[in-house]
Design an enzyme around this catalytic site. Structure first.
Site, PDB file in Angstrom:
ATOM      1  N   THR A   1      36.950  38.641  49.527  1.00 17.46           N
ATOM      2  CA  THR A   1      36.772  40.048  49.865  1.00 17.46           C
ATOM      3  C   THR A   1      35.320  40.476  49.683  1.00 17.46           C
ATOM      4  OG1 THR A   1      39.015  40.444  49.100  1.00 17.46           O
ATOM      5  CG2 THR A   1      37.601  42.368  49.416  1.00 17.46           C
TER       6      THR A   1
ATOM      7  N   ARG B   1      44.900  34.249  43.583  1.00 19.02           N
ATOM      8  CA  ARG B   1      45.394  34.889  42.359  1.00 19.02           C
ATOM      9  C   ARG B   1      44.607  34.415  41.147  1.00 19.02           C
ATOM     10  NH1 ARG B   1      47.935  39.348  43.959  1.00 19.02           N
ATOM     11  NH2 ARG B   1      49.926  38.998  45.009  1.00 19.02           N
TER      12      ARG B   1
ATOM     13  N   LYS C   1      37.346  31.372  37.952  1.00 20.52           N
ATOM     14  CA  LYS C   1      36.365  30.982  38.971  1.00 20.52           C
ATOM     15  C   LYS C   1      35.246  30.148  38.343  1.00 20.52           C
ATOM     16  CE  LYS C   1      37.048  34.985  42.036  1.00 20.52           C
ATOM     17  NZ  LYS C   1      36.387  36.071  42.779  1.00 20.52           N
TER      18      LYS C   1
ATOM     19  N   ASP D   1      33.657  33.737  47.292  1.00 26.19           N
ATOM     20  CA  ASP D   1      34.654  34.789  47.154  1.00 26.19           C
ATOM     21  C   ASP D   1      35.154  35.149  48.560  1.00 26.19           C
ATOM     22  OD1 ASP D   1      36.145  36.898  45.978  1.00 26.19           O
ATOM     23  OD2 ASP D   1      34.558  38.307  46.509  1.00 26.19           O
TER      24      ASP D   1
END
Length: 1058
Positions: A412, A747, A753, A410
């Protein structure tokens, strides 16, 4: 047992319907209301344990005998009991009993700890309102419908609906750290009809029912309504949502006390449903072990068949029927030939069964369990800021850390710090209305949020609050974005003061307090990607303020210079800043009334409430890099891993982060597959084929990177049926990815994912994947990957709790893979190969011995040696080796990430390596047997007149065997400590002492008649000493020569760095 039986047959009717009815305080509805249907629900007992006192033995035995090796040895043991076999049942039964017992003790201890934890939770004191009084009881005695009183800093004992609080506005503040790790304060609300209740008597007088959905695991979703009965009037219905639901495990903060009613208890609470057991992951090493086990099982069967056939060939002539001392009876001669063949075949199976290393599995389990503590003890992976180190949630995948080929991360909070700071704001071009629009913009950011103000804080005994008309209080919120925005406005002169009496108060730059009535909050969610508030100013004007992602705001803007603002947003995103857009709308009274109607209708719905609210909202109206993140990604690239970033951020922001973290280098040839929603599928197909064609024409030295968005991925994962003739998008996408060293997927939704990870796992190479993230939206990909790692970040602990390993920061990924993963794989690979090697050395002489004893199934070794070989004599050195061996130093592994490539793709457990170890074991076994045989046959061996028999011969072979396999491990050891010396030489000393004991030298009563004085008699002969030394040297010589030649002729990078 009675409670479980009652639950099985009498409880559970609530699951037959879509909703449940909860009677607050267990009061029946008044006459004329709906029929009173009492429903039974489970108590508030939490059960995380796996066993009970009554089912532990049968359940644990069933689970252990599901393992092929254990079941195989059980069958062998039963065969030894049923038929006449050459070895005692003890030789198979004792090792099997040892393995089963050790495993059962380990699992029983772990389950006892779970029982202990359950009891501490279930016996916690809870305050319940009964007949107008507060009564203290234990947590497990709570029932659905009980009214509970919770005080500040106490944890909610079950899932509750808030009725009232000590705050005058009926709100309470809650932290959900134990659920998702978020330490920020969240606001929950009581319904207006019950928020005024302040005493136990008033709460006890409430006559109401709650209709709500059946228990669901979603922490952030709840649909229900409360029906309040007043006298003989029609019941008043009020909607209930997630903002009214207090989850078990959350903690009450900044509120003296609350009253709430229990709606979900025990194993039906959202916390219990959300943490169900995950699917079992199996490592590549375990799969290799099973494959090798099947090979050795085939070898065992082949040996038994060969010996059985040769026994028939040996006894074909009448004079070789049986030895003179062991003639068969007439009954044995008349037995059917098939039955006799099966009997002899099983007897040989029992004789050679030790080639299957039953103790290997328990040794592997102990190595994984004990080895996992090295991660938790690693001081380099301790974070001072969090006050925590790395955690191991499962030890079954330690060696998989050394086999990772793809890393999915990931952005953030994982690559970046997730610290929000207000940097700048941009407003459309100056005009005559500058002052008015500027004030409106600042007010929008001061009002459009869910920030709470803590008006008083005690620090070192000094209370800090609002002094001299200026607030010195601090802000708390579930989102760091909102706190950053409100604090940014405070620096610009617009200060948010508080929410009081449903009015938001702000202090403008003229030191004037402005009050706005908060009418509605349209909450943020990941689908809408925006939030809104409807407020009424003191002048009576209704305003809708909306903030959110640019992709969510721009399509709804009807006036303003959108293109200029959009260009500025893209510029900020390229600089790596997170961006947010703000808009407003003035509402007429008619517009507001229509909005109220849509919201009320949607909130009262029991079915599809979220969809209806989303429709209503639509009608009415997203950092800095973590420390050493770039160094970590660069090291992973050098180690041969492909790193993918999967994020929901926009492309510009994510791409800037990838460049900053060195995922994308400036020399990288970057392809962008960024599709607009209106672009047809066949255009995407053409674009992908173009990328693939360019990749195939490129030179090998050119690195490629790929950026792809969620819309394109949707076309890849779920192609349009109309474009089926164009081919398979998945295969094209996978071929592109094989040519790319780095991939950015932006996005993306959380489900996408997991789909990407699953897609790579299922590709034809079947690479080992690792997923790392810090938020709840990363859990799906963490659980899908072969190895899941959670970062103890600021987006919550749900990822850390659902992962296999948890680390404080992304930078710790470097050491857990390049050091711990490297060591774990090297150690367990050596352990597995060594176990098979030493068992070949052990049993192949037994096979050769049958050619010299007329295939009579006579064992070569004594029963004690057969039993203790894998349990005592050779088990501890390899266990210690697999825990502390370091073939190269820690500093070297960190400095040279490329060493990770040498162990990739399960290189140490491939078939050529396996065959080498097996052949080495066969060679050593031949040396043991024939070396002892020729020396034994020599007359000089018995020149002193002593008579040596078959047990002396077997003891000689066994002695050479034990010393050789132990010294072989010593030769393979590179990292020597005092404990290595103690265990290796201590094991050899133990064997000698035991043999003296077993031979009656030290203790006469502790011996078997056939072994009396055998070991001492063998050692009293000089030729025996010479043969032992000579055979050990010859056995170890090929392996020593091989090591020397390999280092001299074709040295590996590992040997060069030793």
């Amino acid at each position: 047992l009675y409670r479980r039986t009652q639950k099985m047959f009498c409880v559970g009717e609530e699951s037959w319907v879509d909703s449940r009815t909860v009677y607050i305080g267990h009061k029946e509805p008044p006459p004329g209301a709906e029929a009173y249907i009492p429903q039974r629900y489970p108590d508030n007992r939490i059960v995380s344990s796996k066993y009970t006192f009554w089912n532990f033995i049968p359940k644990n035995l069933f689970e252990q005998f599901r393992r092929i090796a254990n079941f195989y040895f059980l069958v062998i043991f039963l065969v030894q009991l049923i038929i006449d076999t050459p070895t005692s049942p003890v030789t198979s039964g004792l090792p099997l009993f040892f393995v089963i017992t050790v495993t059962a003790i380990k699992q029983g201890y772990e389950d006892w700890l779970r029982h202990k934890a359950d009891c501490s939770i279930n016996e916690c004191p809870v305050d319940v309102v009964q007949q107008g009084k507060v009564v203290r009881t234990q947590s497990h005695k709570l029932r659905v419908g009980d009214v509970v009183m919770v005080r500040e800093d106490e944890t909610f004992p079950c899932d509750l609906i808030l009725l009232s609080s000590s705050r005058h506005d009926g709100t309470c503040y809650v932290t959900t750290t134990s659920l998702d790790g978020e330490s920020s304060h969240k606001t929950y609300y009581a319904v207006p009809d019950t928020m005024a209740f302040t005493t136990e008597q008033e709460v006890d007088s409430l006559h109401a029912t709650i209709e709500c959905e059946q228990p669901q695991p979603d922490l952030y979703k709840f649909v229900g309504r409360i029906n309040i009965y007043k006298d003989k009037e029609e019941p008043v219905a009020r909607p209930l949502g997630a903002e009214n639901l207090l989850l078990r495990g959350a903690t009450l903060k900044n509120t003296q006390h609350i009253y709430a009613v229990a709606i979900y208890t025990g194993m039906e609470t959202k916390m219990a449903l959300n943490y169900q057991s995950k699917s079992q992951k199996r490592s590549a090493v375990e799969k290799s072990m099973n494959a090798f086990l099947i090979v050795y099982l085939c070898i065992l069967i082949s040996k038994a068949v060969i010996n059985t056939v040769l026994k028939y060939a040996w006894q074909w002539s009448p004079d070789r029927d049986e030895p003179w001392y062991n003639h068969r009876t007439e009954h044995e001669r008349q037995r059917h030939v098939v039955c006799l063949f099966i009997h002899r075949f099983l007897a040989f199976m029992v004789l050679f069964n030790y080639i299957i290393p039953v103790s290997m599995y328990v040794t592997v389990e102990m190595q994984k369990f004990l080895g996992s503590y090295f991660i938790t003890w690693d001081e380099d992976m301790f974070d001072e800021e969090l006050g925590e180190g790395a955690q191991v949630n499962t030890s079954d995948l330690n060696e998989e850390l050394g086999q990772v080929e793809y890393v999915f991360t990931d952005k953030t909070g994982t690559l970046t710090e997730n610290n929000m700071e207000f940097i700048e704001c941009y407003r459309k071009e100056r005009s005559a209305q500058l002052k008015e629009h500027e004030d409106l913009f600042f007010r929008a950011l001061c009002l459009c949020h869910t920030v709470q103000v803590k008006e008083e804080e005690t620090v070192d005994g000094i209370k800090r609050g609002i002094h001299q008309g200026r607030p010195t209080s601090f802000y708390i919120s579930s989102s760091p974005d909102e706190v950053a925005l409100v604090e940014g406005m405070k620096k610009l002169g617009y200060t948010y003061l508080r929410l009081r009496d449903n009015h938001m108060e702000i202090l403008n730059k003229d030191d004037e307090i402005e009050r706005f009535e908060l009418l509605h909050v349209l909450n943020f969610d990941s689908v809408r990607r925006r939030m809104s508030v409807i407020v009424r100013s003191s002048s009576g004007e209704c305003l809708l303020f909306c903030k959110g992602a640019d992709s969510s705001i721009f399509p709804r803007v009807v006036s303003g210079k959108v293109e200029q603002v959009k260009a500025r947003v893209e510029q900020n995103a390229v600089e790596g800043l997170r961006t947010l857009c703000v808009a407003y709308k003035s509402l007429t009274e008619a517009d507001y009334q229509e909005a109220c109607f849509h919201l009320t209708e949607a909130k009262l719905a029991l079915q599809d409430r979220e969809q209806r609210l989303a429709q209503a909202y639509d009608i009415i109206e997203r950092d800095w890099l973590q420390e050493k993140a770039a160094d970590t990604i660069e090291s992973l690239h050098k180690a041969g891993m492909k790193v993918w970033v999967l994020t929901g951020d926009k492309m510009e922001t994510a791409a800037a982060t990838c460049y900053a973290s060195k995922l994308f280098r400036r020399t990288l040839y970057l392809w962008v597959c960024y599709s607009a929603n209106t672009r047809p599928h066949n255009h995407i197909y053409t674009l992908l084929h173009l990328v693939l064609h360019r990749c195939s024409l490129s030179v090998d030295c050119l690195d490629f990177g790929l950026i792809i968005d969620g819309a394109t991925l949707s076309a890849v994962l779920k192609p349009n049926p109309e474009s089926a003739g164009h081919g398979n998008y998945r295969e094209i996408f996978l071929e592109i990815c094989r040519n790319c060293s780095a991939v950015l997927c932006c996005r993306m939704a959380p489900l996408q994912k997991a789909q990407i990870v699953k897609l790579i796992k299922a590709s034809k190479e079947h690479p080992i994947t690792l997923a790392i993230g810090d938020g709840a939206n990363d859990v799906s990909m963490i659980q899908e990957a072969h190895v899941g790692i959670g970062v103890m970040g600021k987006e919550g602990r749900q990822a850390a709790r659902n992962s296999d390993y948890a680390i404080p920061k992304f930078k710790h990924l470097k050491k857990i893979l390049l050091v711990h993963g490297h060591y774990y794989y090297i150690r367990i690979a050596e352990l597995v190969q060594y176990f098979f090697y030493k068992n070949v050395c052990f049993i192949f002489p037994q096979f050769l011995y049958q050619f010299f004893c007329g295939f009579s199934q006579q064992p070569l070794y004594d029963t004690a040696y057969l039993t203790l070989y894998n349990i005592s004599f050779t088990s501890l050195p390899i266990l210690l080796y697999s825990l502390v061996e370091q073939h190269v130093s820690v500093e070297t592994l960190k400095r040279e990430p490329s060493l990770y490539r040498d162990i990739a793709k399960n290189s140490l457990l491939r078939w050529p390596v396996f065959l080498y170890w097996t052949c080495l074991g066969v060679f050593d076994a031949v040396i043991f047997f024939f070396g002892a045989y020729f020396l034994f046959d020599n007359t000089t061996f018995t020149s002193n007149g002593q008579m040596f028999g078959n047990w002396t011969f077997g003891t000689l072979v066994f002695t050479v065997l034990v010393f050789t396999v132990t010294l072989k491990l010593a030769l393979d050891t590179h990292h020597w400590t005092w404990i290595n010396h103690f265990v290796i030489w201590g094991s050899l000393l133990f064997y000698v002492i035991f043999s003296l004991l077993w031979g009656g030298i030290i203790w006469y009563n502790f011996c078997l008649l056939q072994m009396y004085y055998v070991f001492m008699q063998m050692l009293s002969s000089g030729p025996a000493w010479l043969s032992i030394i000579l055979l050990i040297t010859v056995s170890l010589l090929p392996d020593v020569i091989k090591k020397v030649l390999c280092r001299a002729i074709c040295p590996t990078r590992l040997s060069a760095h030793r």
